[in-house]
Scaffold this motif. Structure first.
Motif, mmCIF file in Angstrom:
data_model
loop_
_atom_site.group_PDB
_atom_site.id
_atom_site.type_symbol
_atom_site.label_atom_id
_atom_site.label_comp_id
_atom_site.label_asym_id
_atom_site.label_seq_id
_atom_site.Cartn_x
_atom_site.Cartn_y
_atom_site.Cartn_z
ATOM 1 N N LEU A 254 10.998 36.603 43.743
ATOM 2 C CA LEU A 254 10.336 35.843 42.689
ATOM 3 C C LEU A 254 8.882 35.537 43.024
ATOM 4 O O LEU A 254 8.012 35.563 42.138
ATOM 5 N N ILE A 255 8.587 35.272 44.263
ATOM 6 C CA ILE A 255 7.206 34.973 44.662
ATOM 7 C C ILE A 255 6.321 36.205 44.481
ATOM 8 O O ILE A 255 5.195 36.120 43.981
ATOM 9 N N HIS A 258 5.650 36.736 40.810
ATOM 10 C CA HIS A 258 4.645 35.778 40.347
ATOM 11 C C HIS A 258 3.241 36.219 40.764
ATOM 12 O O HIS A 258 2.292 36.111 39.987
ATOM 13 N N ASP A 259 3.102 36.724 41.992
ATOM 14 C CA ASP A 259 1.789 37.164 42.473
ATOM 15 C C ASP A 259 1.259 38.335 41.656
ATOM 16 O O ASP A 259 0.059 38.408 41.351
ATOM 17 N N ILE A 261 2.031 39.093 38.492
ATOM 18 C CA ILE A 261 1.680 38.596 37.155
ATOM 19 C C ILE A 261 0.345 37.853 37.198
ATOM 20 O O ILE A 261 -0.509 38.021 36.311
ATOM 21 N N SER A 262 0.150 37.048 38.247
ATOM 22 C CA SER A 262 -1.120 36.321 38.392
ATOM 23 C C SER A 262 -2.284 37.279 38.569
ATOM 24 O O SER A 262 -3.393 37.031 38.071
ATOM 25 N N ASP A 265 -3.333 38.565 35.163
ATOM 26 C CA ASP A 265 -4.050 37.499 34.454
ATOM 27 C C ASP A 265 -5.490 37.396 34.949
ATOM 28 O O ASP A 265 -6.437 37.337 34.163
#
Length: 329
Positions: A254-255, A258-259, A261-262, A265
């Motif tokens: 999950l981490i 998230h990285d 996806i960030s 962005d």
């Protein structure tokens, strides 16, 4: 006071001053064509007034009732401006048709031409400046307002040329013909603004914005970003809201997800000219993705890499992984 509001105030005060000059020129000459120009100036003033309010409202922060912010009000501003322009065009055509049957004697035409010539130069300069700053600030309201002022300047130039032709030939019916042509031109520009605003309110896809986002993603793509699909872009004032599905290796924790996806962005926000809010749905890869997945030393690869699929607006906007797109083709 924000830069956007200062620019709208410039447009508003300029419009008021030029409206007074144009109506003075109309009463001086009694020209139907000059009345056309003066009547459109009323629209400029009203539209700039509402644009000031819409920019103030769109700058307000998100709240409980408006989780996406207040930026959509800018489309209402463009709708009002387009509607007023359309109404002004209809009134101008009605008066021109009346003058066609009941012509009025023209007086002091040379002085009237000088006056509206001055307003044309000022309108074009102010419109060019506001439109340029509006594009830099990502404000469709400012761009529409600046474009409207420039259209007004172009129509004034056409009016002046027609009045000069009338003065040279002595044919007073040219005055009415000019008024009819400009009325139709104004109606057309009103329609275009109405079309733009309705498209925005209905969340119509902006092809140019989608293309910009896709090009940024393609230019900066990482091997772990196996594909991007179901990408959609919406504009809310001077902000963009983008959502998409991003296919990632299914063994990432999950981490790591998230990285990644960030990273998407940050890249898009860095390269886009407007602030962008990204919503990314992470999809796990499937065995069929292996054929175009470029991840090296993948522990779960079931097929060899075959080809790199370039991202474009066609495959990125479809709601399906790219191996399904390739099969469909």
């Amino acid at each position: 006071m924000s830069r956007q509001r200062r620019l709208v105030l410039l447009s508003l005060f300029t419009g008021i001053g030029l409206m007074i000059v144009k109506f003075f020129a109309y009463f001086l000459t009694d020209s139907s064509a000059i009345f056309t120009d003066a009547a459109e100036s009323i629209v400029n003033v009203i539209a700039s007034g509402f644009a000031f309010y819409s920019i103030y409202l769109s700058a307000q922060p998100k709240d409980e009732n408006h989780p996406y912010g207040h930026g959509k009000v800018e489309f209402f501003s463009v709708f009002l401006e387009g509607g007023l322009i359309f109404i002004a065009g209809a009134i101008i055509l009605a008066k021109a048709c009346y003058n066609l049957f009941f012509p009025a004697a023209l007086t002091h035409l040379e002085q009237g031409i000088y006056l509206i010539g001055i307003t044309s130069v000022i309108n074009f300069a102010v419109g060019f400046y506001i439109m340029k700053r509006g594009r830099a600030l990502g404000s469709i309201t400012l761009v529409a307002d600046g474009k409207h002022l420039q259209v007004d300047a172009y129509s004034t130039v056409g009016l002046i040329l027609g009045l000069l032709l009338m003065r040279l030939t002595g044919f007073q019916w040219i005055d009415v013909v000019i008024s009819i042509v400009l009325g139709l031109f104004i109606l057309f520009n009103g329609y275009k603004l109405l079309r733009q605003s309705i498209g925005g309110l209905m969340d119509e896809s902006d092809t140019a914005l989608v293309q910009d986002v896709v090009e940024i993603l393609e230019r900066n793509r990482k091997d772990e970003w196996i594909d991007v699909h179901n990408l959609r872009v919406q504009r809310y004032g001077n902000e963009l809201h983008v959502d998409c599905h991003l296919t990632l290796p299914r063994y990432l924790d999950l981490i790591q997800v998230h990285d990644e996806i960030s990273a998407v962005d940050k890249i898009v926000n860095k390269e886009m000219s407007v602030r962008t809010e990204f919503f990314v749905h992470a999809d796990p890869c499937l065995p069929q993705c292996c054929q175009y997945c470029q991840v090296g030393n993948c522990p779960i690869r079931s097929e060899q890499f075959r080809e790199r699929i370039s991202w474009d607006t066609d495959n990125v906007t479809r709601n399906q992984k790219h191996f399904l797109y390739a099969i469909a083709e």
